[in-house]
Design a protein around this motif. Sequence first.
Motif, PDB file in Angstrom:
ATOM      1  N   SER A 161       0.807  -1.221   0.000  1.00 40.93           N
ATOM      2  CA  SER A 161       0.000   0.000   0.000  1.00 40.93           C
ATOM      3  C   SER A 161       0.837   1.268   0.000  1.00 40.93           C
ATOM      4  CB  SER A 161      -0.942   0.028   1.208  1.00 40.93           C
ATOM      5  OG  SER A 161      -2.066  -0.778   0.974  1.00 40.93           O
ATOM      6  N   LEU A 162       1.948   1.253   0.720  1.00 44.18           N
ATOM      7  CA  LEU A 162       2.721   2.488   0.859  1.00 44.18           C
ATOM      8  C   LEU A 162       3.991   2.480   0.015  1.00 44.18           C
ATOM      9  CD1 LEU A 162       2.386   3.219   4.695  1.00 44.18           C
ATOM     10  CD2 LEU A 162       0.795   3.715   2.841  1.00 44.18           C
ATOM     11  N   GLY A 163       4.259   1.373  -0.663  1.00 46.95           N
ATOM     12  CA  GLY A 163       5.460   1.319  -1.507  1.00 46.95           C
ATOM     13  C   GLY A 163       6.763   1.186  -0.733  1.00 46.95           C
ATOM     14  N   HIS A 164       6.699   0.684   0.526  1.00 42.48           N
ATOM     15  CA  HIS A 164       7.922   0.471   1.309  1.00 42.48           C
ATOM     16  C   HIS A 164       8.554  -0.850   0.886  1.00 42.48           C
ATOM     17  CE1 HIS A 164       6.383   3.104   4.899  1.00 42.48           C
ATOM     18  NE2 HIS A 164       6.319   3.720   3.745  1.00 42.48           N
ATOM     19  N   ASP A 165       9.363  -0.806  -0.165  1.00 38.33           N
ATOM     20  CA  ASP A 165       9.882  -2.069  -0.701  1.00 38.33           C
ATOM     21  C   ASP A 165      10.844  -2.778   0.250  1.00 38.33           C
ATOM     22  OD1 ASP A 165       8.421  -2.241  -3.017  1.00 38.33           O
ATOM     23  OD2 ASP A 165       9.802  -0.961  -4.134  1.00 38.33           O
ATOM     24  N   ASP A 166      11.412  -2.029   1.183  1.00 34.43           N
ATOM     25  CA  ASP A 166      12.338  -2.656   2.128  1.00 34.43           C
ATOM     26  C   ASP A 166      11.632  -3.160   3.394  1.00 34.43           C
ATOM     27  OD1 ASP A 166      11.695  -0.132   2.877  1.00 34.43           O
ATOM     28  OD2 ASP A 166      13.718   0.472   3.477  1.00 34.43           O
ATOM     29  N   ALA A 167      10.307  -3.042   3.461  1.00 34.60           N
ATOM     30  CA  ALA A 167       9.585  -3.444   4.679  1.00 34.60           C
ATOM     31  C   ALA A 167       9.857  -4.898   5.083  1.00 34.60           C
ATOM     32  CB  ALA A 167       8.085  -3.172   4.535  1.00 34.60           C
ATOM     33  N   PRO A 168       9.802  -5.869   4.151  1.00 38.63           N
ATOM     34  CA  PRO A 168      10.067  -7.242   4.585  1.00 38.63           C
ATOM     35  C   PRO A 168      11.469  -7.424   5.182  1.00 38.63           C
ATOM     36  CG  PRO A 168       8.959  -7.254   2.455  1.00 38.63           C
ATOM     37  CD  PRO A 168       9.337  -5.825   2.748  1.00 38.63           C
ATOM     38  N   THR A 169      12.469  -6.786   4.581  1.00 37.57           N
ATOM     39  CA  THR A 169      13.835  -6.891   5.104  1.00 37.57           C
ATOM     40  C   THR A 169      13.954  -6.252   6.480  1.00 37.57           C
ATOM     41  OG1 THR A 169      14.629  -6.732   2.826  1.00 37.57           O
ATOM     42  CG2 THR A 169      16.266  -6.393   4.568  1.00 37.57           C
ATOM     43  N   GLN A 170      13.378  -5.056   6.633  1.00 42.24           N
ATOM     44  CA  GLN A 170      13.387  -4.383   7.937  1.00 42.24           C
ATOM     45  C   GLN A 170      12.711  -5.246   8.991  1.00 42.24           C
ATOM     46  OE1 GLN A 170      11.075  -0.867   7.217  1.00 42.24           O
ATOM     47  NE2 GLN A 170      12.871   0.450   6.956  1.00 42.24           N
ATOM     48  N   SER A 171      11.559  -5.807   8.620  1.00 36.95           N
ATOM     49  CA  SER A 171      10.790  -6.578   9.601  1.00 36.95           C
ATOM     50  C   SER A 171      11.538  -7.828  10.006  1.00 36.95           C
ATOM     51  CB  SER A 171       9.437  -6.966   9.025  1.00 36.95           C
ATOM     52  OG  SER A 171       8.661  -5.818   8.907  1.00 36.95           O
ATOM     53  N   ARG A 172      12.192  -8.442   9.028  1.00 37.22           N
ATOM     54  CA  ARG A 172      12.958  -9.639   9.350  1.00 37.22           C
ATOM     55  C   ARG A 172      14.030  -9.305  10.381  1.00 37.22           C
ATOM     56  NH1 ARG A 172      14.447 -15.209   8.526  1.00 37.22           N
ATOM     57  NH2 ARG A 172      15.365 -15.209  10.593  1.00 37.22           N
ATOM     58  N   ARG A 173      14.723  -8.166  10.181  1.00 29.33           N
ATOM     59  CA  ARG A 173      15.773  -7.756  11.115  1.00 29.33           C
ATOM     60  C   ARG A 173      15.186  -7.494  12.510  1.00 29.33           C
ATOM     61  NH1 ARG A 173      18.000  -3.290   8.467  1.00 29.33           N
ATOM     62  NH2 ARG A 173      16.743  -1.961   9.816  1.00 29.33           N
ATOM     63  N   ALA A 174      14.040  -6.797  12.552  1.00 28.21           N
ATOM     64  CA  ALA A 174      13.424  -6.473  13.846  1.00 28.21           C
ATOM     65  C   ALA A 174      12.929  -7.736  14.555  1.00 28.21           C
ATOM     66  CB  ALA A 174      12.283  -5.475  13.647  1.00 28.21           C
ATOM     67  N   ILE A 175      12.415  -8.698  13.782  1.00 28.20           N
ATOM     68  CA  ILE A 175      11.979  -9.967  14.389  1.00 28.20           C
ATOM     69  C   ILE A 175      13.179 -10.680  15.010  1.00 28.20           C
ATOM     70  CG2 ILE A 175      11.146 -12.308  13.865  1.00 28.20           C
ATOM     71  CD1 ILE A 175       9.216 -11.068  11.830  1.00 28.20           C
ATOM     72  N   ASP A 176      14.289 -10.731  14.265  1.00 28.03           N
ATOM     73  CA  ASP A 176      15.499 -11.374  14.790  1.00 28.03           C
ATOM     74  C   ASP A 176      15.947 -10.696  16.081  1.00 28.03           C
ATOM     75  OD1 ASP A 176      15.600 -13.161  12.753  1.00 28.03           O
ATOM     76  OD2 ASP A 176      17.180 -12.148  11.619  1.00 28.03           O
ATOM     77  N   GLU A 177      15.985  -9.376  16.017  1.00 23.48           N
ATOM     78  CA  GLU A 177      16.567  -8.579  17.101  1.00 23.48           C
ATOM     79  C   GLU A 177      15.731  -8.653  18.385  1.00 23.48           C
ATOM     80  OE1 GLU A 177      17.262  -4.727  15.551  1.00 23.48           O
ATOM     81  OE2 GLU A 177      18.128  -3.928  17.400  1.00 23.48           O
TER      82      GLU A 177
END
Lengths: 188, 188
Positions: A161-177
């Motif tokens: 919806s918002l065009g945040h193409d890096d959202a999955p990568t960011q979320s993966r990092r935050a989930i790990d962290e």
Amino acid sequence: MEATFRALSEHGYSNLRVRDIGEEFEKSRTLIHYHFDGKHDLISSFLEYLVAQYESDPAVPADADPWAVLDERLDQCLFGPDVGDFDHWERMRVYHELFSHARHDERHREAFNEHYETIRGNIARVLEAGIERGVFADVDVDDMTQLITDVIHAARARKISLGHDDAPTQSRRAIDEFVLSALERDAA
Amino acid sequence: MEATFRALSEHGYSNLRVRDIGEEFEKSRTLIHYHFDGKHDLISSFLEYLVAQYESDPAVPADADPWAVLDERLDQCLFGPDVGDFDHWERMRVYHELFSHARHDERHREAFNEHYETIRGNIARVLEAGIERGVFADVDVDDMTQLITDVIHAARARKISLGHDDAPTQSRRAIDEFVLSALERDAA
């Protein structure tokens, strides 16, 4: 079903007519009306078909490393299964559009609820196996799988919806962290 | 704007006509056409108005307890601000419907992106103040605020689309358990 997918991708849910699906379909439109009781029945069947495409849960060898299995499962959810020309994000766009209309539709809501429980259940099984083997700390599996499933959903929604193409990568990092780190704490 | 809200609640975005808004409006329909350049301009203005209603960020006293401020801010996001007859969930239903269409609309996307940054910024300021005072551990504020904001969004989406009325409560518990606990680790 693939004709329905193409028509939904092109026209969106609200503006879709059975005629648009017929135009994507090599067979006759009569055939559609023979098999489905109107637009709603056809779209509901399509949603069930779409969700089923994501429900493959490959058998995991009993001696597999729980960290590796968890890693692979999360990446599949966030970045899409790696299966040739199956266009994960085109499908996810249709999925999320139908999701936003689901409050008006009992049958769609049921399909989404089942899919939600499937994703959650797949992750829960990996966590439970790891906890049982003493590889993961003894966390609250319900709370953790709900949190992870929500983050996955929101990352997709932001990308679409918002065009945040890096959202999955960011979320993966935050989930790990922040989330998976709890599996290490107090682990035997 | 309130007439637009009522018309959107009743008819949804896709089927909405300017006429429907006129019917909710005590003044003449001509007045709407005088002020707005069609349905899209009116809905975009409405979205900006809706988002602005959530942007009040009450000044926090410098000596306030960071835990209490964080607690209040998260509850506001998840359960809605406590302001009389302002119907948070009716508004959120409209918000999430427009969100799911935002990929087609640059102006809407901009409004949602700004709102996302506002929510995230409000939480980030609380975290940064707490870290600076040594109350919170020195976490990655960007990653943590993105994770929290995503969970809030997904909890609302589940409540609205799938009817999971307990989603905000569940999410709050999971945030406390897995995310905020990182603020305690290694804290002075």
